[in-house]
Design a protein around this motif. Structure first.
Motif, short mmCIF file in Angstrom:
data_model
loop_
_atom_site.label_atom_id
_atom_site.label_comp_id
_atom_site.label_asym_id
_atom_site.label_seq_id
_atom_site.Cartn_x
_atom_site.Cartn_y
_atom_site.Cartn_z
N PHE A 70 0.71 -1.23 -0.08
CA PHE A 70 0.12 -0.01 -0.10
C PHE A 70 0.95 1.23 -0.11
N TYR A 71 1.94 1.29 0.88
CA TYR A 71 2.58 2.51 0.89
C TYR A 71 3.56 2.67 -0.12
N VAL A 72 4.09 1.61 -1.00
CA VAL A 72 4.89 1.76 -2.10
C VAL A 72 3.77 2.47 -3.03
N ASN A 73 2.61 1.95 -3.36
CA ASN A 73 1.94 2.64 -4.42
C ASN A 73 1.60 3.90 -3.95
N MET A 74 1.09 4.09 -2.75
CA MET A 74 0.89 5.50 -2.16
C MET A 74 2.03 6.60 -2.50
N SER A 75 2.87 6.07 -2.20
CA SER A 75 4.55 6.92 -2.66
C SER A 75 4.30 7.35 -4.15
N VAL A 76 4.40 6.31 -4.94
CA VAL A 76 4.18 6.36 -6.29
C VAL A 76 3.23 7.27 -6.96
N PHE A 77 2.17 6.95 -6.29
CA PHE A 77 0.97 8.01 -6.65
C PHE A 77 1.26 9.34 -6.31
N TYR A 78 1.77 9.69 -5.12
CA TYR A 78 2.05 11.12 -4.59
C TYR A 78 3.02 11.61 -5.54
N VAL A 79 4.20 10.91 -5.60
CA VAL A 79 5.37 11.45 -6.52
C VAL A 79 4.88 11.71 -7.99
N ASN A 80 4.00 10.77 -8.57
CA ASN A 80 3.97 10.91 -9.94
C ASN A 80 2.71 12.09 -10.16
N HIS A 81 1.99 12.28 -9.23
CA HIS A 81 0.55 13.02 -9.47
C HIS A 81 1.10 14.49 -8.93
N LYS A 82 1.55 14.48 -7.79
CA LYS A 82 1.54 15.85 -6.95
C LYS A 82 2.79 16.65 -7.34
N LYS A 83 4.27 15.69 -7.45
CA LYS A 83 5.41 16.38 -7.65
C LYS A 83 5.53 16.88 -9.04
N ARG A 84 6.25 17.95 -9.02
CA ARG A 84 6.31 18.43 -10.47
C ARG A 84 7.74 17.67 -10.98
N TYR A 127 10.29 -4.03 -10.02
CA TYR A 127 10.79 -4.72 -9.04
C TYR A 127 10.28 -5.27 -7.91
N SER A 128 10.07 -3.99 -7.25
CA SER A 128 9.53 -4.09 -5.89
C SER A 128 8.01 -4.89 -6.03
N MET A 129 7.23 -4.18 -6.92
CA MET A 129 5.57 -4.58 -7.00
C MET A 129 5.88 -6.25 -7.38
N LEU A 130 6.73 -6.71 -7.96
CA LEU A 130 6.67 -8.21 -8.45
C LEU A 130 7.17 -8.98 -7.29
N VAL A 131 8.19 -8.52 -6.50
CA VAL A 131 8.54 -9.02 -5.37
C VAL A 131 7.59 -9.05 -4.17
N LEU A 132 6.86 -7.98 -4.21
CA LEU A 132 6.03 -8.04 -2.95
C LEU A 132 4.96 -8.87 -3.44
N ILE A 133 4.32 -8.97 -4.58
CA ILE A 133 3.18 -9.53 -5.06
C ILE A 133 3.37 -11.27 -4.99
N THR A 134 4.77 -11.48 -5.09
CA THR A 134 5.11 -12.81 -5.22
C THR A 134 5.14 -13.13 -3.82
N LEU A 135 5.47 -12.54 -2.77
CA LEU A 135 5.67 -13.02 -1.48
C LEU A 135 4.11 -12.98 -1.11
N ILE A 136 3.30 -12.07 -1.10
CA ILE A 136 2.07 -12.27 -0.67
C ILE A 136 1.18 -13.55 -1.51
N THR A 137 1.51 -13.75 -2.54
CA THR A 137 0.78 -14.89 -3.42
C THR A 137 1.44 -16.07 -2.91
N MET A 138 2.68 -16.22 -2.40
CA MET A 138 3.28 -17.51 -1.81
C MET A 138 2.50 -17.89 -0.95
#
Length: 391
Positions: A64-78, A98-109
């Motif tokens: 959640f926080y990884v994607n929240m950070s991405v959303f903030y950086v891409n949307h809010k920051k210039r 890499y982060s997404m696939l690793v996290l999703i892999t661990l969750i799916t494991m």
């Protein structure tokens, strides 16, 4: 397909990936809400061990926080993408993948261990493959990692039948995702290259159009100006007359001055044409400054003659003429051949009239020219004004 990409193509890829990362982040938010509800419901309804959902919750929180950070950086920051920073953004995108696939892999494991399915991995893996524009070698490493993890997890906690189902799913999904990603990359690169090429051609066309327009304006200026004195010529004078009569059939008041340098032929014969041209340029420059001061039109009438046009009747036309004569005298251009002064002087003929047509304006030129000859007959270095109510 490891080709060398231009900066423009790389920049377009980065900007597209950053926008699409926001889409993935949004999908993650909605999916996490759904999956979290499902997992926690198993605590109360299916007697699953309490620590399992807590482990899932930790991974979900990180995701959640990884994607929240991405959303903030891409949307809010210039975003400041330039040749110096583009590599940083490319690493940022690669790290996200890499982060997404690793996290999703661990969750799916955990899903493999407790629920014998890899649904979450299938959804996000294919979604990332279909949306993000990555080179194949950038996608192979995380894909290989996930494959190995699922194989190990299936051997540890599944029956033979379950293991085969999971392995079959992995062996179908991973190559499919890689193929989709490869096709997406090829299609997007081709499209982006065409867009970049089109933008370059458009920019080049705009620049050429601008240059052509500037050249046309320059040619028009040259065509309407005297080469020697840089003053407007008779063509520009005709345009001035046309604009002056654009109001309709109503009579337009106008004052026209025709000026002639006294004894200029003798000056030219005495000093030569080169010195004569220099004198013409000095007189023209003085007249141009004078016209600019009062907002009049001034042009070269021909030879040593000049013309000045004022919109309306001048209440102090005699004062204007005297000021003009004085300014020419103050140039102190020596004129040994003059019969009226020791320096260069000028005679002026003035016509004040109200005109309705181009023919009327041409008649006004004739009257001003006649007034000029009267000034010459009076001994030169003077002016003559002829005022008419209408022509």
């Amino acid at each position: 397909m490891r080709t060398s990409l231009t900066y423009e193509v790389r920049e377009s890829i980065v900007r597209l990936n950053l926008r699409r990362m926001q889409i993935i982040a949004t999908l993650v938010f909605y999916t996490l809400m759904l999956v979290t509800g499902i997992h926690f419901s198993h605590i109360y309804f299916f007697d699953v061990e309490k620590n399992t959902p807590l482990a899932f919750a930790s991974l979900y929180t990180i995701l959640f926080y990884v994607n929240m950070s991405v959303f903030y950086v891409n949307h809010k920051k210039r975003l400041n993408i330039n040749p110096q920073t583009i590599r940083k953004y490319e690493r940022y995108i690669q790290t996200y993948v890499y982060s997404m696939l690793v996290l999703i892999t661990l969750i799916t494991m955990g899903d493999v261990i407790f629920y014998n399915h890899i649904a979450i991995f299938e959804v996000f893996y294919l979604f990332i493959a279909a949306l993000l524009i990555l080179k194949m070698h950038q996608f192979v490493l995380p894909a290989a990692f996930t494959t190995i993890v699922f194989i190990v997890a299936s051997f540890m906690n599944s029956t033979n039948e379950q293991m085969m189902n999971i392995l079959t799913s992995v062996l179908i999904v991973v190559p499919t995702g890689m193929f989709i990603q490869w096709m997406v990359y090829r299609a997007q690169i081709t499209s982006i290259k065409q867009q970049v090429l089109l933008q370059k051609e458009t920019a080049k066309t705009k620049e050429l159009t601008k240059q052509l327009q500037e050249k046309n304006e320059e040619l028009a200026r040259i065509a309407s100006h005297d080469v020697l004195t840089k003053l407007p010529n008779r063509r520009a004078l005709d345009l001035k007359a046309s604009r002056m009569l654009q109001g309709g059939e109503e009579a337009v008041p106008v004052t026209i001055l025709i000026m002639d340098i006294d004894y200029f032929k003798q000056y030219n014969d005495y000093y030569g044409h080169f010195i004569g041209d220099e004198a013409l340029v000095k007189v023209a420059s003085t007249l141009a400054e004078f016209a600019k001061k009062y907002g009049y039109f001034v042009g070269r009438w021909g030879g040593e003659e000049f013309i000045m046009i004022a919109d309306g009747h001048l209440p102090h036309v005699t004062t204007i003429c005297e000021e003009l004569l004085t300014q020419i005298q103050q140039l102190n251009i020596s004129h040994p051949c003059s019969e009226c002064a020791k320096y260069m002087t000028m005679s002026i003929g003035v016509c004040e009239a109200e005109v309705r047509t181009i023919k009327n304006v041409q008649s006004c030129y004739t009257i001003a020219d006649e007034a000029l000859y009267k000034s010459k007959a009076k001994g030169r270095n003077t002016y003559t004004v002829q005022s008419l109510m209408s022509i």
